[in-house]
Design a protein around this motif. Structure first.
Motif, PDB file in Angstrom:
ATOM      1  N   LEU A   1       5.127  33.168  -0.374  1.00  0.00           N
ATOM      2  CA  LEU A   1       5.442  31.751  -0.216  1.00  0.00           C
ATOM      3  C   LEU A   1       4.267  30.983   0.383  1.00  0.00           C
ATOM      4  N   ALA A   2       3.561  31.621   1.319  1.00  0.00           N
ATOM      5  CA  ALA A   2       2.462  30.956   2.026  1.00  0.00           C
ATOM      6  C   ALA A   2       1.116  31.144   1.341  1.00  0.00           C
ATOM      7  N   ARG A   3       1.096  31.779   0.197  1.00  0.00           N
ATOM      8  CA  ARG A   3      -0.169  31.983  -0.514  1.00  0.00           C
ATOM      9  C   ARG A   3      -0.777  30.618  -0.866  1.00  0.00           C
ATOM     10  N   ASP A   4      -2.039  30.468  -0.611  1.00  0.00           N
ATOM     11  CA  ASP A   4      -2.765  29.215  -0.879  1.00  0.00           C
ATOM     12  C   ASP A   4      -2.254  28.048  -0.041  1.00  0.00           C
ATOM     13  N   ALA A   5      -1.571  28.355   1.065  1.00  0.00           N
ATOM     14  CA  ALA A   5      -1.089  27.283   1.945  1.00  0.00           C
ATOM     15  C   ALA A   5      -2.266  26.529   2.539  1.00  0.00           C
ATOM     16  N   HIS A   6      -2.059  25.244   2.804  1.00  0.00           N
ATOM     17  CA  HIS A   6      -3.098  24.476   3.461  1.00  0.00           C
ATOM     18  C   HIS A   6      -2.586  23.915   4.777  1.00  0.00           C
ATOM     19  N   ALA A   7      -3.530  23.579   5.641  1.00  0.00           N
ATOM     20  CA  ALA A   7      -3.183  23.154   6.992  1.00  0.00           C
ATOM     21  C   ALA A   7      -2.589  21.754   6.980  1.00  0.00           C
ATOM     22  N   GLU A   8      -1.789  21.475   7.994  1.00  0.00           N
ATOM     23  CA  GLU A   8      -1.268  20.134   8.205  1.00  0.00           C
ATOM     24  C   GLU A   8      -2.421  19.181   8.509  1.00  0.00           C
ATOM     25  N   LEU A   9      -2.304  17.961   8.002  1.00  0.00           N
ATOM     26  CA  LEU A   9      -3.212  16.915   8.437  1.00  0.00           C
ATOM     27  C   LEU A   9      -2.924  16.587   9.897  1.00  0.00           C
ATOM     28  N   ALA A  10      -3.917  16.066  10.581  1.00  0.00           N
ATOM     29  CA  ALA A  10      -3.740  15.703  11.982  1.00  0.00           C
ATOM     30  C   ALA A  10      -2.608  14.691  12.129  1.00  0.00           C
ATOM     31  N   ALA A  11      -1.974  14.723  13.289  1.00  0.00           N
ATOM     32  CA  ALA A  11      -0.812  13.867  13.536  1.00  0.00           C
ATOM     33  C   ALA A  11      -1.133  12.390  13.344  1.00  0.00           C
ATOM     34  N   GLU A  12      -2.385  12.010  13.543  1.00  0.00           N
ATOM     35  CA  GLU A  12      -2.760  10.595  13.418  1.00  0.00           C
ATOM     36  C   GLU A  12      -2.614  10.059  11.993  1.00  0.00           C
ATOM     37  N   TRP A  13      -2.508  10.942  11.008  1.00  0.00           N
ATOM     38  CA  TRP A  13      -2.274  10.507   9.635  1.00  0.00           C
ATOM     39  C   TRP A  13      -0.828  10.049   9.423  1.00  0.00           C
ATOM     40  N   VAL A  14       0.102  10.578  10.198  1.00  0.00           N
ATOM     41  CA  VAL A  14       1.520  10.439   9.866  1.00  0.00           C
ATOM     42  C   VAL A  14       1.991   8.988   9.898  1.00  0.00           C
ATOM     43  N   ALA A  15       1.802   8.308  11.022  1.00  0.00           N
ATOM     44  CA  ALA A  15       2.315   6.944  11.146  1.00  0.00           C
ATOM     45  C   ALA A  15       1.675   5.982  10.140  1.00  0.00           C
ATOM     46  N   PRO A  16       0.350   6.000   9.938  1.00  0.00           N
ATOM     47  CA  PRO A  16      -0.223   5.092   8.935  1.00  0.00           C
ATOM     48  C   PRO A  16       0.308   5.332   7.526  1.00  0.00           C
ATOM     49  N   LEU A  17       0.476   6.609   7.160  1.00  0.00           N
ATOM     50  CA  LEU A  17       1.004   6.889   5.824  1.00  0.00           C
ATOM     51  C   LEU A  17       2.459   6.468   5.703  1.00  0.00           C
ATOM     52  N   ASP A  18       3.251   6.727   6.741  1.00  0.00           N
ATOM     53  CA  ASP A  18       4.653   6.311   6.703  1.00  0.00           C
ATOM     54  C   ASP A  18       4.767   4.797   6.588  1.00  0.00           C
ATOM     55  N   GLU A  19       3.996   4.089   7.398  1.00  0.00           N
ATOM     56  CA  GLU A  19       4.047   2.634   7.375  1.00  0.00           C
ATOM     57  C   GLU A  19       3.460   2.098   6.072  1.00  0.00           C
ATOM     58  N   GLY A  20       2.406   2.722   5.587  1.00  0.00           N
ATOM     59  CA  GLY A  20       1.831   2.309   4.316  1.00  0.00           C
ATOM     60  C   GLY A  20       2.811   2.497   3.174  1.00  0.00           C
ATOM     61  N   TRP A  21       3.553   3.586   3.184  1.00  0.00           N
ATOM     62  CA  TRP A  21       4.579   3.811   2.151  1.00  0.00           C
ATOM     63  C   TRP A  21       5.655   2.735   2.247  1.00  0.00           C
ATOM     64  N   ARG A  22       6.063   2.409   3.444  1.00  0.00           N
ATOM     65  CA  ARG A  22       7.115   1.396   3.610  1.00  0.00           C
ATOM     66  C   ARG A  22       6.671   0.047   3.045  1.00  0.00           C
ATOM     67  N   ARG A  23       5.434  -0.327   3.339  1.00  0.00           N
ATOM     68  CA  ARG A  23       4.950  -1.644   2.908  1.00  0.00           C
ATOM     69  C   ARG A  23       4.581  -1.668   1.424  1.00  0.00           C
ATOM     70  N   ASN A  24       3.976  -0.572   0.934  1.00  0.00           N
ATOM     71  CA  ASN A  24       3.393  -0.601  -0.401  1.00  0.00           C
ATOM     72  C   ASN A  24       4.264   0.032  -1.474  1.00  0.00           C
ATOM     73  N   VAL A  25       5.264   0.806  -1.089  1.00  0.00           N
ATOM     74  CA  VAL A  25       6.145   1.443  -2.069  1.00  0.00           C
ATOM     75  C   VAL A  25       7.583   0.961  -1.890  1.00  0.00           C
ATOM     76  N   LEU A  26       8.148   1.176  -0.720  1.00  0.00           N
ATOM     77  CA  LEU A  26       9.547   0.782  -0.503  1.00  0.00           C
ATOM     78  C   LEU A  26       9.738  -0.718  -0.727  1.00  0.00           C
ATOM     79  N   ALA A  27       8.827  -1.521  -0.185  1.00  0.00           N
ATOM     80  CA  ALA A  27       8.978  -2.973  -0.256  1.00  0.00           C
ATOM     81  C   ALA A  27       8.387  -3.580  -1.524  1.00  0.00           C
ATOM     82  N   ALA A  28       7.758  -2.743  -2.351  1.00  0.00           N
ATOM     83  CA  ALA A  28       7.133  -3.263  -3.576  1.00  0.00           C
ATOM     84  C   ALA A  28       8.194  -3.577  -4.627  1.00  0.00           C
ATOM     85  N   ASP A  29       7.950  -4.614  -5.415  1.00  0.00           N
ATOM     86  CA  ASP A  29       8.868  -4.985  -6.500  1.00  0.00           C
ATOM     87  C   ASP A  29       8.756  -3.986  -7.648  1.00  0.00           C
TER      88      ASP A  29
END
Length: 412
Positions: free
Chosen positions: A384-412
């Motif tokens: 299952l873990a073959r070719d697994a990759h590391a987590e991105l640093a925690a600092e990526w999480v909030a910008p991506l979540d907020e970016g998704w909310r603004r640019n995908v969820l709220a997009a027409d």
């Protein structure tokens, strides 16, 4: 009124006006555990009550803690009380409010934590540090295992104790998907070719967030093209193609992307009810029992992708505001014992992958792990873990979540 209840009143008032960022600012210096022998810690722990705050939506996990871990703690003289929460951030907010209020015997004694919540808490001095080396059972883990020494890019540094391994996994109904995709971009293509049969949880749900990060890695051409550490420059370069791809996918999602499951549990319910043909999880070992008890379709299978998926570990952290830190350490040490790790690994109990290094166990304990039944649903962890990759640093999480909310969820 007890001391803890009086303090809760203070914390409740602070919480009304305290945001995570505001509470994080005043005193970021980590609180170090006082040096003590294990016998001294065990003596201090007797008679203490430990409140373990953990996600309440995992029925198997709840049952394991109540029926297996708590009785073992009781035998060690510690009363373990499970406090169910909807999100780990709820526990962190409480801790930070208590810390700002000067509370030293807070409502939270132990937290099932990892990722951005751990990193945010470290920056704010929320966690007790320097205590894990005192746990006798830490000697059964590999001190050089990167999954156990870093948590979303944040050094663990003795501020949390490993609990189990996790691997982000996509899951599908083989009866409905006879020719499954083989890589992550193929999953997105499959979803567009099968309108209404796929969706993902809306960030900031933990599983929804990792789905977005996996999509970022895939759209960017692989983990080698996404720096683990966050920078605004990298975000500005990599995020727009991600959001463009997710917007292209949106009309073909369940309910045409007009709404998303708010939690991974909601997505799991859609899959169990046959409304979608795929779900996703950080805990694939639990799938065996979900199929066995009829919750999931019998043809449920794990989607092993050639480009791999994110692997990490779950941890137990002690708040710097806990007045029962000795008891919390006893519970964390029990949770690392071969007996508890083995019981937790059984599919009918919780089915979680152990964090122990089997080469460090006694021959008897190693044989017990080797005797765990093979799953007809989930491949072995090393597969299952073959070719697994590391987590991105925690600092990526909030910008991506907020970016998704603004640019995908709220997009027409």
């Amino acid at each position: 009124m007890t001391t803890r209840r009086r303090q809760y009143t203070v914390v409740a008032l602070v919480t009304v006006v305290c945001t995570l960022a505001a509470c994080a600012a005043p005193d970021p210096d980590p609180v170090q555990a006082a040096p003590a022998s294990w016998s001294e810690i065990a003596d201090q722990a007797r008679g203490q009550m430990v409140s373990l705050w953990m996600y309440g939506g995992d029925e198997q996990g709840n049952t394991y803690v109540d029926d297996v871990l708590a009785p073992a703690a009781q035998q060690a003289g510690v009363t373990l009380r499970r406090v169910p929460i909807a999100d780990t951030g709820d526990a962190l907010n409480r801790i930070l409010a208590e810390r700002q209020a000067g509370v030293t015997d807070g409502d939270v004694d132990l937290v099932w934590v990892n990722g951005d919540n751990f990193g945010t808490g470290r920056q704010a001095g929320a966690w007790l540090c320097g205590w894990t080396e005192s746990l006798p059972n830490m000697a059964l883990t590999d001190p050089d295992d990167p999954l156990l020494t870093n948590d979303f890019g944040t050094p663990v540094d003795g501020c949390e104790s490993p609990w189990h391994r996790a691997q982000f996994t996509l899951v599908y109904n083989a009866e409905r998907v006879p020719d499954p995709p083989t890589d992550f971009l193929g999953v997105l293509d499959w979803a567009q070719a099968n309108p209404g049969r796929f969706t993902y949880p809306a960030p900031p749900d933990f599983t929804g967030s990792v789905f977005i990060r996996e999509a970022l890695i895939a759209v960017s051409g692989g983990p080698q093209n996404v720096p683990l550490q966050f920078s605004q420059q990298d975000y500005d370069r990599l995020a727009p193609p991600l959001f463009e791809r997710l917007n292209a996918l949106k009309p073909d999602l369940w309910r045409a992307g007009a709404t998303y499951p708010q939690t991974s549990s909601e997505l799991n319910d859609l899959y169990a009810g046959g409304q979608v043909d795929m779900t996703m999880t950080y805990g694939p070992a639990t799938l065996t029992e979900l199929v066995a008890d009829g919750t999931y379709p019998p043809q449920t299978r794990v989607l092993t992708l050639t480009d791999g998926t994110v692997g990490n570990a779950s941890f137990l952290a002690i708040p710097s505001t806990s007045g029962s830190s000795a008891g919390a350490r006893v519970v964390a040490n029990l949770a690392l014992s071969p007996q508890q790790q083995l019981e937790k690994a059984k599919p009918e109990v919780w089915g979680q992958f152990t964090v122990l290094d089997l080469g460090r166990l006694s021959a008897t304990d190693r044989a017990a792990f080797d005797a765990l039944p093979a799953s007809p649903v989930v491949p072995p962890y090393d597969v299952l873990a073959r070719d697994a990759h590391a987590e991105l640093a925690a600092e990526w999480v909030a910008p991506l979540d907020e970016g998704w909310r603004r640019n995908v969820l709220a997009a027409d």
